[in-house]
Structures are given as structure tokens and as C-alpha cells.
Design an enzyme around this catalytic site. Structure first.
Site, mmCIF file in Angstrom:
data_model
loop_
_atom_site.group_PDB
_atom_site.id
_atom_site.type_symbol
_atom_site.label_atom_id
_atom_site.label_comp_id
_atom_site.label_asym_id
_atom_site.label_seq_id
_atom_site.Cartn_x
_atom_site.Cartn_y
_atom_site.Cartn_z
ATOM 1 N N CYS A 176 -3.329 -2.798 13.079
ATOM 2 C CA CYS A 176 -2.379 -3.856 12.721
ATOM 3 C C CYS A 176 -2.385 -4.926 13.812
ATOM 4 O O CYS A 176 -2.592 -6.093 13.542
ATOM 5 C CB CYS A 176 -0.982 -3.275 12.543
ATOM 6 S SG CYS A 176 -0.856 -2.078 11.197
ATOM 7 N N ASP A 193 5.280 -5.106 10.697
ATOM 8 C CA ASP A 193 6.481 -4.414 10.228
ATOM 9 C C ASP A 193 7.620 -4.795 11.172
ATOM 10 O O ASP A 193 7.741 -4.253 12.264
ATOM 11 C CB ASP A 193 6.203 -2.907 10.230
ATOM 12 C CG ASP A 193 7.439 -2.045 10.054
ATOM 13 O OD1 ASP A 193 8.523 -2.588 9.760
ATOM 14 O OD2 ASP A 193 7.315 -0.812 10.212
ATOM 15 N N ARG A 196 -13.199 -18.533 28.631
ATOM 16 C CA ARG A 196 -12.463 -18.616 27.366
ATOM 17 C C ARG A 196 -12.800 -17.454 26.426
ATOM 18 O O ARG A 196 -12.490 -17.499 25.240
ATOM 19 C CB ARG A 196 -12.752 -19.965 26.695
ATOM 20 C CG ARG A 196 -12.226 -21.156 27.496
ATOM 21 C CD ARG A 196 -12.399 -22.460 26.736
ATOM 22 N NE ARG A 196 -13.792 -22.870 26.635
ATOM 23 C CZ ARG A 196 -14.409 -23.690 27.484
ATOM 24 N NH1 ARG A 196 -13.747 -24.180 28.534
ATOM 25 N NH2 ARG A 196 -15.668 -24.034 27.315
ATOM 26 N N HIS A 230 6.542 -8.893 7.565
ATOM 27 C CA HIS A 230 7.286 -8.334 6.443
ATOM 28 C C HIS A 230 8.404 -7.401 6.871
ATOM 29 O O HIS A 230 8.389 -6.823 7.952
ATOM 30 C CB HIS A 230 6.345 -7.588 5.485
ATOM 31 C CG HIS A 230 5.513 -6.538 6.150
ATOM 32 N ND1 HIS A 230 4.252 -6.812 6.648
ATOM 33 C CD2 HIS A 230 5.746 -5.227 6.421
ATOM 34 C CE1 HIS A 230 3.749 -5.709 7.182
ATOM 35 N NE2 HIS A 230 4.644 -4.726 7.064
ATOM 36 N N VAL A 231 9.360 -7.291 5.975
ATOM 37 C CA VAL A 231 10.450 -6.324 6.083
ATOM 38 C C VAL A 231 10.313 -5.369 4.910
ATOM 39 O O VAL A 231 10.240 -5.806 3.755
ATOM 40 C CB VAL A 231 11.817 -7.039 6.040
ATOM 41 C CG1 VAL A 231 12.948 -6.034 5.865
ATOM 42 C CG2 VAL A 231 12.028 -7.882 7.297
ATOM 43 N N TYR A 232 10.231 -4.083 5.181
ATOM 44 C CA TYR A 232 10.202 -3.109 4.090
ATOM 45 C C TYR A 232 11.537 -3.138 3.348
ATOM 46 O O TYR A 232 12.594 -3.334 3.954
ATOM 47 C CB TYR A 232 9.904 -1.706 4.626
ATOM 48 C CG TYR A 232 8.436 -1.479 4.905
ATOM 49 C CD1 TYR A 232 7.539 -1.258 3.857
ATOM 50 C CD2 TYR A 232 7.935 -1.512 6.200
ATOM 51 C CE1 TYR A 232 6.186 -1.072 4.104
ATOM 52 C CE2 TYR A 232 6.580 -1.321 6.457
ATOM 53 C CZ TYR A 232 5.712 -1.105 5.400
ATOM 54 O OH TYR A 232 4.372 -0.925 5.634
ATOM 55 N N ARG A 282 0.809 -1.220 0.000
ATOM 56 C CA ARG A 282 0.000 0.000 0.000
ATOM 57 C C ARG A 282 0.840 1.266 0.000
ATOM 58 O O ARG A 282 0.486 2.264 -0.622
ATOM 59 C CB ARG A 282 -0.918 -0.027 1.238
ATOM 60 C CG ARG A 282 -1.659 1.259 1.540
ATOM 61 C CD ARG A 282 -2.393 1.168 2.873
ATOM 62 N NE ARG A 282 -1.501 0.881 3.984
ATOM 63 C CZ ARG A 282 -0.754 1.802 4.608
ATOM 64 N NH1 ARG A 282 -0.790 3.064 4.209
ATOM 65 N NH2 ARG A 282 0.031 1.459 5.620
ATOM 66 N N ARG A 334 -2.175 -8.689 12.253
ATOM 67 C CA ARG A 334 -2.395 -9.016 10.842
ATOM 68 C C ARG A 334 -1.261 -8.502 9.966
ATOM 69 O O ARG A 334 -0.900 -9.109 8.957
ATOM 70 C CB ARG A 334 -3.719 -8.419 10.360
ATOM 71 C CG ARG A 334 -3.732 -6.900 10.366
ATOM 72 C CD ARG A 334 -4.874 -6.251 9.612
ATOM 73 N NE ARG A 334 -4.726 -4.807 9.663
ATOM 74 C CZ ARG A 334 -4.033 -4.089 8.789
ATOM 75 N NH1 ARG A 334 -3.424 -4.677 7.772
ATOM 76 N NH2 ARG A 334 -3.933 -2.781 8.919
#
Length: 317
Positions: free
Chosen positions: A187, A219, A167, A257-259, A40, A216
């Protein structure tokens, strides 16, 4: 396809069981075998989906604050208290010298996501609003929402106290109805608390409190170190208020993820050996703090944090 850390490298580690290696080894794996993807922000990422969970002990007042770079602890605490207060105004953080939400709260960004009618800093019904007023009708960051919606955070605390084996001790920031109103959808979106009861042979010991958080969008360079510390601190806070022992924080990631522009800085970080995690102490007693809304920045006393130096990475908004 998976990438493993070879035995020779593990044998060279002075403390191979350090929990921070979960984080470092995932970064190495993503850089080596991750899928190159557009995103994005236009920066691009290298990503893996649903890697194994991270598990961090919170026992003995431990705070899993990563040590292979300096984490902005003051910002973590200020943001967490901002969430707890239910505030959605980025300017409230900026006024404390914490600018982590300034990019998403800028007039330019709000206009880009179709929220240009909002004043600068009004992020919409983001984390804190959902924690304290889930289901209430959002007007703007200046509205009075006292007594409106579901106070999920207080329900979590009440349930831990009164029905610890439930629960459904859930805290959710994901509200599909409100997503279009948010400057940035959550996030770190969902967590569940679990209370381990005292064993039969030690009935006088305290119950143990653990937290599982699902994120979700993860970074690894900038966000995840912040999020680990934040939810660990939240668990410590709730444990104090509910008279339980902090036990464990578990992080389950979705899109990890890694930018692309973080790859080289993270390679520098991968060369560093983790150091001991610090300890968290409280400046005031449970009675003095009172309830979850009674915490102040000054209450958080972190001892023994001796990280490596800061590593600069650009935030993609």
C-alpha cells in the site's frame, strides 16, 4: 465537489494550525462528499482520489504520532524494524505480540489468494524483501537472501552520505514481477528522500533530510496513522545514521478511503482536539547503534505522548 471547514469551526479550535487537522479534515471531507465504492474486502469504502499532501515537521525531534486516538506505537516500531531486517514472516511479529499481519498471513487468507502452498505466516516478497533484496528470486520466508538482489535501503543511506543532491534517492516496494507472489501488494509503495544543504552563511550546520512517500491505498481509519508514524521514524533513523537533521515527512495519497464500518468510530475521533506531538529521543548514540541494522526496539524513546483513548476499528483483510 469539495467540502471545506467553515471559519466558525476553525475559530473554535484551540490550536487551528496543528498538523493533525490535515488528517482530521480529510476524514471529514471523505465522509461528507466521498464516493461510495465497493472494494476487494467486501466491506465497502467512501473514497476520494489524490487529496492534497500531508506535511509533517520532524524538526526538534518531533514525531507526528496522532493524538486524537492512541496509536499502537510498539507495533509501529516492531513492524518498521521487521521491514528493515528484510523479514517476510508474520510469525516473527506475532511472537512479539504484534498481530497486525496475522490476517493476511493466515492459511485461510493465503489459500484465498492462491498462495495456499505457503506455510502460515509466509507473506511472500513484501516490503522488507523489496527494500533489502529487490530483484532476488523469492523462494519462501525461511530462505537465506544475504547478498542477493539490490539493497535499496543501504543505497539510500550511501547516496545521502556521498551524493546528497542526487535526485534518485528512491526506496520502492512496488515490484510488478513479484506482485503475484505477495499475500498483499504494498500500500505504501514508494518514497524519495531529499537533502537540503546548509546555507552559505551557516556552513557548519547539518544538512536537513526530508521524505516524500506515495501510498496507493490509504485506509484512513487504521492504516494511515500507522504509516505516518512509520515513515517519520524511518526518516529519523536514516537521519541519525547519515548525520543529517530530520526535517519533514510528506505523504501523498492515491485512493484515500474510509471503510464503511469505520465511519461512526471516526466521527467520534473528529470530536477530539489534537494534543502536542511527542518527541523522539535515542537511547543509544549513533556510534553505539552503528548502522541501519543496529537499531533495537529499546532505542526508540518517545516522550510526551498523551493521546486521547483508543478507538476500536475492525481491520478488513
Amino acid at each position: 465537489m469539495t467540502a471545506t471547514i467553515d471559519d466558525q469551526e476553525k475559530n473554535q479550535r484551540s490550536n487551528p494550525d496543528h498538523e493533525e487537522y490535515q488528517y482530521l479534515d480529510l476524514i471529514r471531507r471523505i465522509i461528507n462528499v466521498g464516493e461510495v465504492r465497493p472494494d476487494r474486502t467486501g466491506t465497502g469504502t467512501v473514497a476520494l482520489f489524490a487529496p492534497p499532501s500531508f506535511r509533517f515537521s520532524l524538526a526538534d525531534n518531533t514525531l507526528p504520532l496522532l493524538t486524537t486516538k492512541r496509536v499502537f506505537l510498539r507495533g509501529v516500531i516492531a513492524e518498521l524494524l521487521w521491514f528493515v531486517s528484510g523479514c517476510t514472516d508474520a510469525k516473527m511479529l506475532s511472537s512479539q505480540g504484534v498481530g497486525i499481519w496475522d490476517g493476511n498471513g493466515s492459511k485461510e487468507f493465503l489459500e484465498k489468494v492462491g498462495l495456499g502452498h505457503r506455510r502460515e505466516g509466509d507473506l511472500g516478497p513484501v516490503y522488507g524483501f523489496q527494500w533489502r533484496h529487490f530483484g532476488a528470486e523469492y523462494t519462501d520466508a525461511d530462505g537465506d537472501y544475504k547478498g542477493k538482489g539490490v539493497d535499496q535501503l543501504q543505497r539510500v543511506i550511501d547516496t545521502i552520505k556521498n551524493n546528497p543532491t542526487d535526485r534518485r534517492i528512491i526506496l520502492s516496494a512496488w515490484n510488478p514481477k513479484d506482485l503475484p507472489l505477495m499475500a498483499l501488494p504494498p500500500c505504501h509503495m514508494f518514497c524519495q528522500f531529499f537533502v537540503s544543504l546548509p546555507p552559505a552563511d551557516s556552513p557548519g550546520s547539518k544538512p536537513k533530510l526530508s521524505c516524500l512517500m506515495y501510498q496507493r491505498s490509504c485506509d484512513l481509519g487504521l492504516g494511515v496513522p500507522f504509516n505516518i508514524a512509520s515513515y517519520a521514524l524511518l526518516t529519523h533513523m536514516i537521519a541519525l545514521i547519515t548525520d543529517t537533521e530530520p526535517h519533514e515527512f510528506i505523504l501523498q495519497m492515491g485512493d484515500a478511503h474510509v471503510y464503511r464500518d469505520h465511519v461512526e468510530p471516526l466521527k467520534t475521533q473528529l470530536e477530539r482536539e489534537p494534543r502536542d506531538f511527542p518527541k523522539l529521543k535515542w537511547a543509544r548514540s549513533k556510534e553505539e547503534i552503528g548502522d541501519i541494522d543496529g537499531f533495537k526496539v529499546e532505542d526508540f524513546v518517545v516522550e510526551g505522548y498523551k493521546p486521547w483513548g483508543k478507538i476500536d476499528m475492525k481491520m478488513s483483510a
